[in-house]
Design a protein around this motif. Structure first.
Motif, PDB file in Angstrom:
ATOM      1  N   LYS A   1      33.951 -32.946  66.901  1.00 56.51           N
ATOM      2  CA  LYS A   1      33.476 -33.937  65.949  1.00 56.51           C
ATOM      3  C   LYS A   1      32.692 -33.240  64.847  1.00 56.51           C
ATOM      4  O   LYS A   1      32.173 -32.139  65.043  1.00 56.51           O
ATOM      5  CB  LYS A   1      32.592 -34.963  66.657  1.00 56.51           C
ATOM      6  CG  LYS A   1      33.339 -35.773  67.686  1.00 56.51           C
ATOM      7  CD  LYS A   1      32.411 -36.729  68.388  1.00 56.51           C
ATOM      8  CE  LYS A   1      33.170 -37.471  69.470  1.00 56.51           C
ATOM      9  NZ  LYS A   1      32.276 -38.310  70.270  1.00 56.51           N
ATOM     10  N   LEU A   2      32.591 -33.885  63.697  1.00 56.23           N
ATOM     11  CA  LEU A   2      31.891 -33.292  62.563  1.00 56.23           C
ATOM     12  C   LEU A   2      30.439 -32.952  62.902  1.00 56.23           C
ATOM     13  O   LEU A   2      29.942 -31.897  62.529  1.00 56.23           O
ATOM     14  CB  LEU A   2      31.950 -34.223  61.350  1.00 56.23           C
ATOM     15  CG  LEU A   2      31.320 -33.703  60.078  1.00 56.23           C
ATOM     16  CD1 LEU A   2      32.021 -32.418  59.632  1.00 56.23           C
ATOM     17  CD2 LEU A   2      31.406 -34.733  58.968  1.00 56.23           C
ATOM     18  N   ASN A   3      29.761 -33.827  63.659  1.00 59.76           N
ATOM     19  CA  ASN A   3      28.363 -33.561  63.991  1.00 59.76           C
ATOM     20  C   ASN A   3      28.214 -32.489  65.074  1.00 59.76           C
ATOM     21  O   ASN A   3      27.105 -32.158  65.472  1.00 59.76           O
ATOM     22  CB  ASN A   3      27.635 -34.840  64.394  1.00 59.76           C
ATOM     23  CG  ASN A   3      28.162 -35.438  65.683  1.00 59.76           C
ATOM     24  OD1 ASN A   3      29.243 -35.095  66.153  1.00 59.76           O
ATOM     25  ND2 ASN A   3      27.399 -36.357  66.247  1.00 59.76           N
ATOM     26  N   GLU A   4      29.307 -31.939  65.542  1.00 56.47           N
ATOM     27  CA  GLU A   4      29.273 -30.841  66.496  1.00 56.47           C
ATOM     28  C   GLU A   4      29.531 -29.496  65.826  1.00 56.47           C
ATOM     29  O   GLU A   4      29.565 -28.470  66.478  1.00 56.47           O
ATOM     30  CB  GLU A   4      30.308 -31.064  67.602  1.00 56.47           C
ATOM     31  CG  GLU A   4      30.055 -32.298  68.424  1.00 56.47           C
ATOM     32  CD  GLU A   4      31.190 -32.634  69.387  1.00 56.47           C
ATOM     33  OE1 GLU A   4      30.922 -33.326  70.364  1.00 56.47           O
ATOM     34  OE2 GLU A   4      32.334 -32.198  69.152  1.00 56.47           O
ATOM     35  N   SER A   5      29.715 -29.513  64.517  1.00 60.56           N
ATOM     36  CA  SER A   5      29.998 -28.291  63.758  1.00 60.56           C
ATOM     37  C   SER A   5      28.701 -27.684  63.237  1.00 60.56           C
ATOM     38  O   SER A   5      27.759 -28.403  62.902  1.00 60.56           O
ATOM     39  CB  SER A   5      30.898 -28.588  62.559  1.00 60.56           C
ATOM     40  OG  SER A   5      32.117 -29.102  62.998  1.00 60.56           O
ATOM     41  N   GLN A   6      28.665 -26.360  63.153  1.00 58.45           N
ATOM     42  CA  GLN A   6      27.529 -25.664  62.575  1.00 58.45           C
ATOM     43  C   GLN A   6      28.048 -24.558  61.670  1.00 58.45           C
ATOM     44  O   GLN A   6      29.068 -23.948  61.960  1.00 58.45           O
ATOM     45  CB  GLN A   6      26.648 -25.032  63.656  1.00 58.45           C
ATOM     46  CG  GLN A   6      25.939 -26.017  64.521  1.00 58.45           C
ATOM     47  CD  GLN A   6      25.022 -25.319  65.518  1.00 58.45           C
ATOM     48  OE1 GLN A   6      25.021 -24.108  65.643  1.00 58.45           O
ATOM     49  NE2 GLN A   6      24.224 -26.102  66.217  1.00 58.45           N
ATOM     50  N   VAL A   7      27.334 -24.340  60.592  1.00 56.53           N
ATOM     51  CA  VAL A   7      27.650 -23.219  59.709  1.00 56.53           C
ATOM     52  C   VAL A   7      26.356 -22.484  59.393  1.00 56.53           C
ATOM     53  O   VAL A   7      25.272 -23.062  59.423  1.00 56.53           O
ATOM     54  CB  VAL A   7      28.329 -23.671  58.387  1.00 56.53           C
ATOM     55  CG1 VAL A   7      29.703 -24.247  58.635  1.00 56.53           C
ATOM     56  CG2 VAL A   7      27.470 -24.672  57.647  1.00 56.53           C
ATOM     57  N   ILE A   8      26.465 -21.204  59.120  1.00 58.45           N
ATOM     58  CA  ILE A   8      25.304 -20.416  58.742  1.00 58.45           C
ATOM     59  C   ILE A   8      25.127 -20.544  57.236  1.00 58.45           C
ATOM     60  O   ILE A   8      26.085 -20.393  56.475  1.00 58.45           O
ATOM     61  CB  ILE A   8      25.493 -18.942  59.138  1.00 58.45           C
ATOM     62  CG1 ILE A   8      25.603 -18.832  60.654  1.00 58.45           C
ATOM     63  CG2 ILE A   8      24.340 -18.096  58.617  1.00 58.45           C
ATOM     64  CD1 ILE A   8      25.943 -17.450  61.137  1.00 58.45           C
TER      65      ILE A   8
ATOM     66  N   PHE B   1      41.001 -29.384  66.821  1.00 59.38           N
ATOM     67  CA  PHE B   1      39.973 -28.561  67.455  1.00 59.38           C
ATOM     68  C   PHE B   1      39.254 -29.324  68.561  1.00 59.38           C
ATOM     69  O   PHE B   1      38.507 -28.734  69.325  1.00 59.38           O
ATOM     70  CB  PHE B   1      38.931 -28.101  66.425  1.00 59.38           C
ATOM     71  CG  PHE B   1      39.472 -27.202  65.366  1.00 59.38           C
ATOM     72  CD1 PHE B   1      40.143 -26.036  65.694  1.00 59.38           C
ATOM     73  CD2 PHE B   1      39.308 -27.515  64.031  1.00 59.38           C
ATOM     74  CE1 PHE B   1      40.637 -25.199  64.701  1.00 59.38           C
ATOM     75  CE2 PHE B   1      39.793 -26.683  63.040  1.00 59.38           C
ATOM     76  CZ  PHE B   1      40.464 -25.529  63.381  1.00 59.38           C
ATOM     77  N   GLY B   2      39.427 -30.639  68.600  1.00 54.62           N
ATOM     78  CA  GLY B   2      38.717 -31.444  69.572  1.00 54.62           C
ATOM     79  C   GLY B   2      37.219 -31.445  69.322  1.00 54.62           C
ATOM     80  O   GLY B   2      36.423 -31.547  70.243  1.00 54.62           O
TER      81      GLY B   2
END
Length: 112
Positions: free
Chosen positions: A24-31, A21-22
């Motif tokens: 990083k983990l700290n660029e992910s968000q979840v509701i 996905f290109g």
């Protein structure tokens, strides 16, 4: 497959897909929801509490949607507070039940 192995496999699978996905983990968000589970306080206990501490009763007069409904709405981050009770029974007799007159909360089948 044992639970720890399953969790380990899921974590490895998750992290192995991140580079594709290109992202990083700290660029992910979840509701998600904070303190995701709270059932309604039984009415007799809430009424008793409102007599001795109306502000506390008012602050506790709410409930959350069941976890399954939160997931159905698309929430993917649930926060649950888990309390250590290695021998069991620590939370089996809530103090609030002892404050009420006998028979005022449960029916003959011990249901609310």
């Amino acid at each position: 497959m044992k639970i720890p192995q399953l969790v380990h496999s899921c974590v490895l699978l998750f992290f192995s897909t991140l580079p594709t996905f290109g992202q990083k983990l700290n660029e992910s968000q979840v509701i998600g929801s904070h303190n995701s589970y709270k059932s309604a306080m039984p009415t007799p206990i809430l009424e008793y509490l409102s007599k001795i501490n109306p502000a506390a009763a008012q602050s506790l007069e709410y409930e959350h949607l069941p976890l399954s409904e939160q997931l159905d709405l698309g929430l993917r981050n649930l926060e649950l507070d888990v309390f250590h009770d290695p021998t069991g029974g620590k939370y089996g007799n809530p103090k609030s039940l002892g404050m009420l007159p006998e028979g005022s909360l449960f029916d003959a089948k011990k249901n609310f």
